[in-house]
Design a protein around this motif. Structure first.
Motif, PDB file in Angstrom:
ATOM      1  N   UNK A 154     -14.319 -10.299   9.846  1.00 20.27           N
ATOM      2  CA  UNK A 154     -14.180  -9.957  11.268  1.00 20.27           C
ATOM      3  C   UNK A 154     -12.779 -10.229  11.805  1.00 20.27           C
ATOM      4  N   UNK A 155     -12.027 -11.094  11.138  1.00 16.51           N
ATOM      5  CA  UNK A 155     -10.677 -11.430  11.597  1.00 16.51           C
ATOM      6  C   UNK A 155      -9.598 -10.677  10.830  1.00 16.51           C
ATOM      7  N   UNK A 156     -10.001  -9.806   9.907  1.00 18.30           N
ATOM      8  CA  UNK A 156      -9.059  -9.051   9.077  1.00 18.30           C
ATOM      9  C   UNK A 156      -9.208  -7.562   9.406  1.00 18.30           C
ATOM     10  N   UNK A 157      -8.229  -6.950  10.076  1.00 18.03           N
ATOM     11  CA  UNK A 157      -8.386  -5.553  10.508  1.00 18.03           C
ATOM     12  C   UNK A 157      -8.683  -4.583   9.367  1.00 18.03           C
ATOM     13  N   UNK A 158      -8.008  -4.766   8.228  1.00 19.99           N
ATOM     14  CA  UNK A 158      -8.226  -3.856   7.095  1.00 19.99           C
ATOM     15  C   UNK A 158      -9.651  -3.991   6.571  1.00 19.99           C
ATOM     16  N   UNK A 159     -10.093  -5.242   6.389  1.00 23.50           N
ATOM     17  CA  UNK A 159     -11.446  -5.483   5.889  1.00 23.50           C
ATOM     18  C   UNK A 159     -12.500  -5.010   6.885  1.00 23.50           C
ATOM     19  N   UNK A 160     -12.266  -5.255   8.164  1.00 22.09           N
ATOM     20  CA  UNK A 160     -13.239  -4.863   9.185  1.00 22.09           C
ATOM     21  C   UNK A 160     -13.367  -3.342   9.265  1.00 22.09           C
ATOM     22  N   UNK A 161     -12.257  -2.657   9.131  1.00 25.49           N
ATOM     23  CA  UNK A 161     -12.296  -1.189   9.148  1.00 25.49           C
ATOM     24  C   UNK A 161     -13.107  -0.672   7.957  1.00 25.49           C
ATOM     25  N   UNK A 198     -16.261  -5.062  17.792  1.00 26.16           N
ATOM     26  CA  UNK A 198     -15.494  -6.195  17.267  1.00 26.16           C
ATOM     27  C   UNK A 198     -14.071  -5.752  16.912  1.00 26.16           C
ATOM     28  N   UNK A 199     -13.970  -4.570  16.313  1.00 31.50           N
ATOM     29  CA  UNK A 199     -12.651  -4.051  15.946  1.00 31.50           C
ATOM     30  C   UNK A 199     -11.810  -3.786  17.194  1.00 31.50           C
ATOM     31  N   UNK A 200     -12.462  -3.256  18.237  1.00 29.13           N
ATOM     32  CA  UNK A 200     -11.749  -2.996  19.483  1.00 29.13           C
ATOM     33  C   UNK A 200     -11.170  -4.257  20.097  1.00 29.13           C
ATOM     34  N   UNK A 201     -11.900  -5.376  19.948  1.00 25.76           N
ATOM     35  CA  UNK A 201     -11.391  -6.655  20.459  1.00 25.76           C
ATOM     36  C   UNK A 201     -10.266  -7.188  19.574  1.00 25.76           C
ATOM     37  N   UNK A 202     -10.391  -6.948  18.260  1.00 24.84           N
ATOM     38  CA  UNK A 202      -9.390  -7.455  17.318  1.00 24.84           C
ATOM     39  C   UNK A 202      -8.096  -6.661  17.386  1.00 24.84           C
ATOM     40  N   UNK A 240      -6.181   0.602  19.736  1.00 25.68           N
ATOM     41  CA  UNK A 240      -6.362   1.542  18.630  1.00 25.68           C
ATOM     42  C   UNK A 240      -7.604   2.398  18.898  1.00 25.68           C
ATOM     43  N   UNK A 241      -7.468   3.691  18.686  1.00 21.17           N
ATOM     44  CA  UNK A 241      -8.540   4.636  19.041  1.00 21.17           C
ATOM     45  C   UNK A 241      -9.679   4.663  18.026  1.00 21.17           C
ATOM     46  N   UNK A 242      -9.398   4.240  16.795  1.00 18.70           N
ATOM     47  CA  UNK A 242     -10.369   4.365  15.707  1.00 18.70           C
ATOM     48  C   UNK A 242     -11.790   3.933  16.071  1.00 18.70           C
ATOM     49  N   UNK A 278     -15.160   8.525  24.365  1.00 17.21           N
ATOM     50  CA  UNK A 278     -14.053   9.486  24.259  1.00 17.21           C
ATOM     51  C   UNK A 278     -12.971   9.169  25.294  1.00 17.21           C
ATOM     52  N   UNK A 279     -13.398   8.780  26.480  1.00 20.30           N
ATOM     53  CA  UNK A 279     -12.416   8.389  27.503  1.00 20.30           C
ATOM     54  C   UNK A 279     -11.585   7.204  27.031  1.00 20.30           C
ATOM     55  N   UNK A 280     -12.275   6.215  26.442  1.00 23.11           N
ATOM     56  CA  UNK A 280     -11.570   5.032  25.926  1.00 23.11           C
ATOM     57  C   UNK A 280     -10.577   5.434  24.840  1.00 23.11           C
ATOM     58  N   UNK A 281     -10.971   6.355  23.973  1.00 21.98           N
ATOM     59  CA  UNK A 281     -10.075   6.798  22.895  1.00 21.98           C
ATOM     60  C   UNK A 281      -8.819   7.449  23.462  1.00 21.98           C
ATOM     61  N   UNK A 282      -8.979   8.217  24.538  1.00 17.00           N
ATOM     62  CA  UNK A 282      -7.828   8.892  25.136  1.00 17.00           C
ATOM     63  C   UNK A 282      -6.877   7.911  25.817  1.00 17.00           C
TER      64      UNK A 282
END
Length: 403
Positions: free
Chosen positions: A145-152, A173-177, A181-183, A205-209
């Motif tokens: 959860x603390x590693x962006x690559x692993x979490x993705x 969780x990724x959005x908080x980390x 980032x739109x992913x 979708x709004x958040x992604x934009x």
């Protein structure tokens, strides 16, 4: 006088001297053996050295690496978690997943080596053993959860497992980390969109934009947003995003799609003549466009030209027999021209397609709570086939026997 040589040859050797010599010889042998043993021990690679050598050979000679790992684990005096995790990874490389899973289950406290645990999870994902990979990420817990690559990668794994609720949780969780980032918003938006949760998809979708997106990706998101907003009846916001799309120029195919959705939006706004102009222009360059024919059929219907509407919409349902909107509007046009029997056929088909969409949504929700249920996967394959989404049906058929 006694002969000296005779006395030397016949005089017995004292027992004490014989024992002493034997002891000396035994001692010499033991000392030599001890030296050899110590020498062999000193030459024998340590557990750590064998592990390091196995890591070097892992990709080029996994069989030799496995042998070294077995020796390393055997020689270890403690709890060789790292070597055991590497051994599981090598077993995956050797395409022995059942052994890898069984070996992992024997490891005491695998979380003591979080980095190696995440490497093993990656290997399981590469091997498409998604259930094992998901289990490994769950064991890694906070390390993942603390590693962006692993979490993705974890998000990708649970998505492959069709665990939609867990996918959305991990996206948050990724959005908080990694804020900005739109992913994660794009992944959760697509899930909500698939599940016909329009309001939730719109918000994602709004958040992604709000994040930085490549131009082509931003255009794709806006296109989806316009379509959802029109379905929801939010025409003013749909117009805002559509106008941005009209100013952007991505490629010919995208421009045609934007023109089509703009024509439909104009139809919803009541600008029938402007919408018809766009459609006629598009049909000159692409007379087989079912979307353009459908919109023109809708425009003819609104203008009271029911025969023209029937002609266009019949062409649409012949080309796309799973088009629910076209069937319904065709039924209405046939009803207007006093053809109730023909109208009833298309109304029934429209209701059937709506029912299939509802059944698919229910089955997806059930699968979210029972991700291992193969009968639900089979059901989704059949439902999508009946709805005409053959690509989605094929995807579900491939997943039926997946653990």
């Amino acid at each position: 006088m006694t002969n000296t040589s005779e006395s030397l040859s016949t005089e017995p050797i004292p027992a004490s001297r014989s024992v002493a010599r034997l002891i000396v010889w035994i001692a010499a042998i033991l000392i030599t053996a001890g030296i050899v043993v110590v020498f062999v021990i000193l030459l024998q690679p340590s557990s750590e050295q064998q592990l390091a050598q196995a890591l070097l050979l892992e990709a080029s000679d996994p069989h030799q690496a496995l042998s070294l790992l077995d020796s390393s684990i055997h020689a270890s005096r403690g709890n060789p978690v790292k070597a055991q995790l590497v051994r599981c990874r090598v077993l995956l490389l050797l395409r022995r997943p059942d052994e890898a899973v069984a070996s992992f289950q024997q490891i005491d406290r695998p979380g003591d080596e979080p980095e190696e645990l995440l490497r093993l999870a990656h290997a399981a994902n590469v091997a498409k053993n998604f259930s094992f990979a998901q289990r490994l990420f769950e064991v890694a817990g906070s390390a993942a959860l603390s590693n962006p690559v692993a979490l993705r990668e974890w998000i990708d794994v649970v998505y492959q497992q069709e665990d939609r609720s867990e996918t959305i949780r991990l996206c948050r969780e990724y959005g908080k980390l990694v804020p900005g980032e739109a992913f994660p918003w794009l992944v959760s938006a697509s899930i909500h969109h698939e599940n016909n949760s329009g309001s939730l998809a719109i918000e994602d979708y709004r958040q992604a934009l709000r994040c930085k997106l490549p131009e082509a990706e931003a255009a794709r998101v806006r296109y989806q947003l316009v379509a959802l907003l029109m379905e929801r009846g939010d025409i003013p916001e749909a117009r805002q995003h559509c106008d941005v799309l009209l100013k952007a120029s991505v490629d010919a195919n995208s421009n045609e799609l934007v023109a089509l959705i703009n024509a439909e939006l104009m139809f919803r706004e009541g600008h029938f003549e402007e919408s018809m102009e766009i459609i006629e222009r598009l049909l000159k360059s692409n007379p087989n466009s079912t979307v353009a024919l459908m919109i023109r059929g809708f425009l003819h219907f609104e203008a009271g030209k029911f025969s023209a509407a029937i002609e266009d919409l019949q062409t649409v349902v012949q080309k796309d027999p799973y088009n629910q909107r076209a069937h319904y509007k065709l039924g209405q046009a046939l009803q207007k021209t006093q053809q109730p029997d023909a109208a009833a056929i298309h109304f029934r088909r429209s209701e059937e397609l709506i029912g299939l969409s509802s059944e698919i949504m229910v089955a997806r929700n059930l699968l979210a709570n029972q991700p291992g249920d193969r009968s639900l996967r089979q059901r989704l394959a059949e439902l999508n086939e009946r709805r005409g989404d053959f690509r989605e049906a094929a995807r579900w058929r491939q997943m039926i026997n997946r653990p």
